[in-house]
Design a protein around this motif. Structure first.
Motif, short mmCIF file in Angstrom:
data_model
loop_
_atom_site.label_atom_id
_atom_site.label_comp_id
_atom_site.label_asym_id
_atom_site.label_seq_id
_atom_site.Cartn_x
_atom_site.Cartn_y
_atom_site.Cartn_z
N GLN A 213 6.65 -2.41 -4.47
CA GLN A 213 5.67 -3.45 -4.12
C GLN A 213 6.22 -4.27 -2.96
N GLN B 46 0.89 -9.32 -4.33
CA GLN B 46 1.09 -8.07 -3.60
C GLN B 46 0.29 -8.08 -2.30
N SER C 81 4.34 -0.79 1.15
CA SER C 81 4.62 -0.16 -0.14
C SER C 81 4.88 1.33 0.08
#
Lengths: 202, 202
Positions: free
Chosen positions: A19, A33, A181
């Motif tokens: 993440q 996120q 990510s």
């Protein structure tokens, strides 16, 4: 581009970004996120910890009077899947999420992230380079957040002790760029250290 | 002001500044003594190594392609009276001056300056804070300068080997200010290290 000598070393430890997170609300350290972290020499652009310099706080009280402008060596915090699982286990919680700790990167693949020596580099295949600035000392705030999510737990009072040595690292930007990510990085010990097969260094 | 907890620790190693030096001529790395070093977050103002960022060179070739803009972690170099005396002894020279090595600080009082771990702080009583960025790898250029001063010696070919592990440290500015000759500093190990009576840490 990571140089071939580093990227292809059989002994190099690699990790992957699970993440990317950023805390843009100055009123809270809880992160959310994001698809990408944009990094320049001040850290994560838009993040509450962004800056080339910042006032010394309680963490630097042994070294500088509070409020003294010092270089920002705590631009990002990095935590690991492996260590957060251990914190959750110790607190008997279902999970401890990186966002609750205000982290900027959740990585997987480094056996003992928090034990990395100062000066360790995380070199991303995209070219981004981060430098480990040392273990992140647990503060009390995440305990409160955990307690809100698990009201029946003792997380608020137990977090600091349970997370000691597992709280990840502070890092600063050596080479700017973007982190997404699922990006991968090579973990390179500082000069004078040798990496070993188990991911620890001597 | 250095906080009392650090400055008064019985185990703290102290050092004093014997010379402050700066290389302002971009055509030569040889430094000259100056009465004061003015430091900001880019390093020594006016010095040839000044900058928040700079292009990666051969020293970072394992990590970044040459010319990539990276944070300048080699803002200053610090050498010690004790280690330069040992280099002189090994090369059988009368002296090895800090200015011939292009250093910015010549200090006295740290038994093994070059062995300080990355992250070690030099905290000056004036409030200035430097951070050790690691041992300085000897390059060939000082050997040439030594050879000019001692034409009968073998310094040019022997310097790199003789100076290995004695070449001092690279440092960056954590807290800006001014450094004068005869200033004193406390040497503080990074978190996780303990200082011992002999000035080495474990």
């Amino acid at each position: 581009m990571v140089s071939l000598a580093v990227a292809t070393s059989a002994r190099a430890t690699e990790c992957s970004v699970v993440q990317a997170l950023s805390a843009t609300d100055t009123g809270s350290f809880v992160a959310r996120q994001v698809p990408v972290l944009d990094l320049d020499f001040g850290g994560v652009v838009g993040d509450r910890h962004y800056g080339i310099a910042r006032p010394a706080n309680i963490r630097q009280a042994r070294y500088y009077p509070r409020g003294t402008m010092i270089r920002n060596r705590r631009q990002l915090t990095v935590v690991s899947v492996e260590e957060l699982a251990e914190v959750a286990r110790r607190l008997e919680l279902l999970e401890v999420r990186a966002e609750w700790l205000g982290a900027n990167l959740l990585v997987e693949g480094i056996p003992r992230l928090s034990a990395l020596p100062i000066g360790t580099r995380l070199l991303f295949l995209s070219g981004v380079g981060l430098v480990c600035e040392g273990v992140n000392q647990p503060c009390r705030l995440p305990g409160k957040v955990l307690q809100e999510h698990f009201p029946q737990s003792g997380a608020q009072s137990q977090f600091v002790r349970a997370a000691y040595g597992l709280r990840g690292i502070a890092a600063s930007v050596e080479c700017p760029g973007a982190i997404h990510s699922r990006d991968r990085a090579v973990v390179v010990p500082p000069e004078g250290y040798r990496s070993s097969a188990n991911g620890l260094w001597s």
